[in-house]
Design a protein around this motif. Structure first.
Motif, PDB file in Angstrom:
ATOM      1  N   ILE A 141     -87.397 -32.609  -6.930  1.00 49.77           N
ATOM      2  CA  ILE A 141     -86.745 -31.980  -7.821  1.00 49.77           C
ATOM      3  C   ILE A 141     -86.631 -32.862  -9.107  1.00 49.77           C
ATOM      4  N   LEU A 142     -86.782 -34.166  -9.080  1.00 48.72           N
ATOM      5  CA  LEU A 142     -86.996 -34.932 -10.257  1.00 48.72           C
ATOM      6  C   LEU A 142     -88.486 -34.772 -11.000  1.00 48.72           C
ATOM      7  N   MET A 157     -81.292 -26.750 -25.926  1.00 50.81           N
ATOM      8  CA  MET A 157     -80.431 -26.604 -24.883  1.00 50.81           C
ATOM      9  C   MET A 157     -80.924 -26.697 -23.518  1.00 50.81           C
ATOM     10  N   ARG A 158     -82.169 -25.894 -23.140  1.00 46.75           N
ATOM     11  CA  ARG A 158     -82.725 -25.837 -22.012  1.00 46.75           C
ATOM     12  C   ARG A 158     -83.030 -27.389 -21.211  1.00 46.75           C
ATOM     13  N   LEU A 163     -82.173 -32.665 -18.492  1.00 45.43           N
ATOM     14  CA  LEU A 163     -81.728 -33.807 -18.314  1.00 45.43           C
ATOM     15  C   LEU A 163     -80.449 -34.088 -17.550  1.00 45.43           C
ATOM     16  N   THR A 164     -79.368 -33.202 -17.820  1.00 46.11           N
ATOM     17  CA  THR A 164     -78.177 -33.493 -17.320  1.00 46.11           C
ATOM     18  C   THR A 164     -78.148 -33.488 -15.819  1.00 46.11           C
ATOM     19  N   TYR A 165     -79.028 -32.429 -15.310  1.00 46.40           N
ATOM     20  CA  TYR A 165     -79.344 -32.344 -13.952  1.00 46.40           C
ATOM     21  C   TYR A 165     -79.890 -33.463 -13.453  1.00 46.40           C
ATOM     22  N   THR A 170     -79.725 -38.343  -9.862  1.00 41.06           N
ATOM     23  CA  THR A 170     -79.926 -39.794  -9.732  1.00 41.06           C
ATOM     24  C   THR A 170     -78.592 -40.519  -9.530  1.00 41.06           C
ATOM     25  N   LEU A 171     -77.262 -40.105  -9.882  1.00 38.51           N
ATOM     26  CA  LEU A 171     -75.919 -40.627  -9.677  1.00 38.51           C
ATOM     27  C   LEU A 171     -75.821 -40.550  -8.188  1.00 38.51           C
TER      28      LEU A 171
END
Length: 239
Positions: A141-142, A157-158, A163-165, A170-171
């Motif tokens: 996924i990364l 926005m995309r 980057l939010t995902y 990663t968290l």
């Protein structure tokens, strides 16, 4: 949904839906509700699994901390029990503590230690392959998301969504690795707790028996992902 009502926006919130035409009502609202509910249910399922795994790792880590405190206080507890049994009000030497009382407290510590190790082994058996699959999926996924984000402007926005995902997944890996690392550290500190025990002056036979648990506690408990890599901050940095 607001864009659809006021601007006649027909794009789905998550993925395109091509089974039938969704540009008109009520088909758009039905598919929008379906996708939203499905994503929310999936997110709750993933969060529940994460909470379960992290909770068990946290529990194992805290049990090792409790074992350390029990080991440090073992001689003092045996001393107090011997004092109460003899009904002696004045202080007496540690070497006067009966061997059977020392052995009783040592057996309790050993049983406690073995129970924690068994719990860690059961966790390893149940979740090891799941964690391996999670690590492999995260790497895939990364790579995909970072490539996808590079196709758009950094401030778009995309790109922000991608980057939010990436930050979220990663968290997730960080929490697994952090608590796996805590389990290893706390299991290693058990041997230090036994060395901090005030066993000087106790029965020599008791001190010889301490050697076995000291040697066992020097072997850390390592939680792995499919026996491929261990859960540690070093692994997280590698990912």
């Amino acid at each position: 949904m607001i864009k659809h009502i006021y601007l006649n926006h027909t794009e789905m919130p998550f993925i395109p839906f091509s089974w039938f035409d969704t540009s008109s009502s009520p088909y758009y609202e039905i598919v929008w509700l379906y996708q939203s509910c499905w994503r929310m249910s999936f997110a709750l399922l993933v969060c529940s699994c994460d909470a379960l795994i992290i909770g068990i790792l946290s529990h194992i880590s805290n049990q090792f901390k409790m074992l350390q405190n029990a080991a440090k206080c073992m001689i003092q507890n045996a001393y107090e029990e011997a004092k109460n049994k003899k009904n002696i009000k004045k202080e007496f030497e540690i070497n006067e503590i009966p061997l059977n009382i020392l052995e009783k407290h040592l057996e309790e510590i050993i049983y406690y230690h073995n129970s924690i190790i068994e719990l860690a082994n059961q966790f390893e058996e149940l979740f090891s392959l799941l964690l391996l699959g999670l690590f492999l999926a995260t790497l895939f996924i990364l790579c995909f998301i970072m490539y996808h984000a590079s196709l758009f402007d950094l401030l778009s926005m995309r790109s922000t969504q991608d980057l939010t995902y990436v930050s979220v997944i990663t968290l997730q890996i960080f929490l697994y690795c952090f608590w796996g690392n805590e389990v290893r550290i706390e299991s290693e500190l058990v041997s230090d707790a036994f060395w901090e025990m005030n066993f000087t002056g106790t029965d020599v036979r008791f001190q010889k028996k301490l050697i076995f648990i000291l040697r066992r506690s020097q072997k850390p408990i390592v939680i792995t992902a499919g026996k491929f890599t261990d859960l540690s901050l070093k692994t997280y940095a590698w990912v």
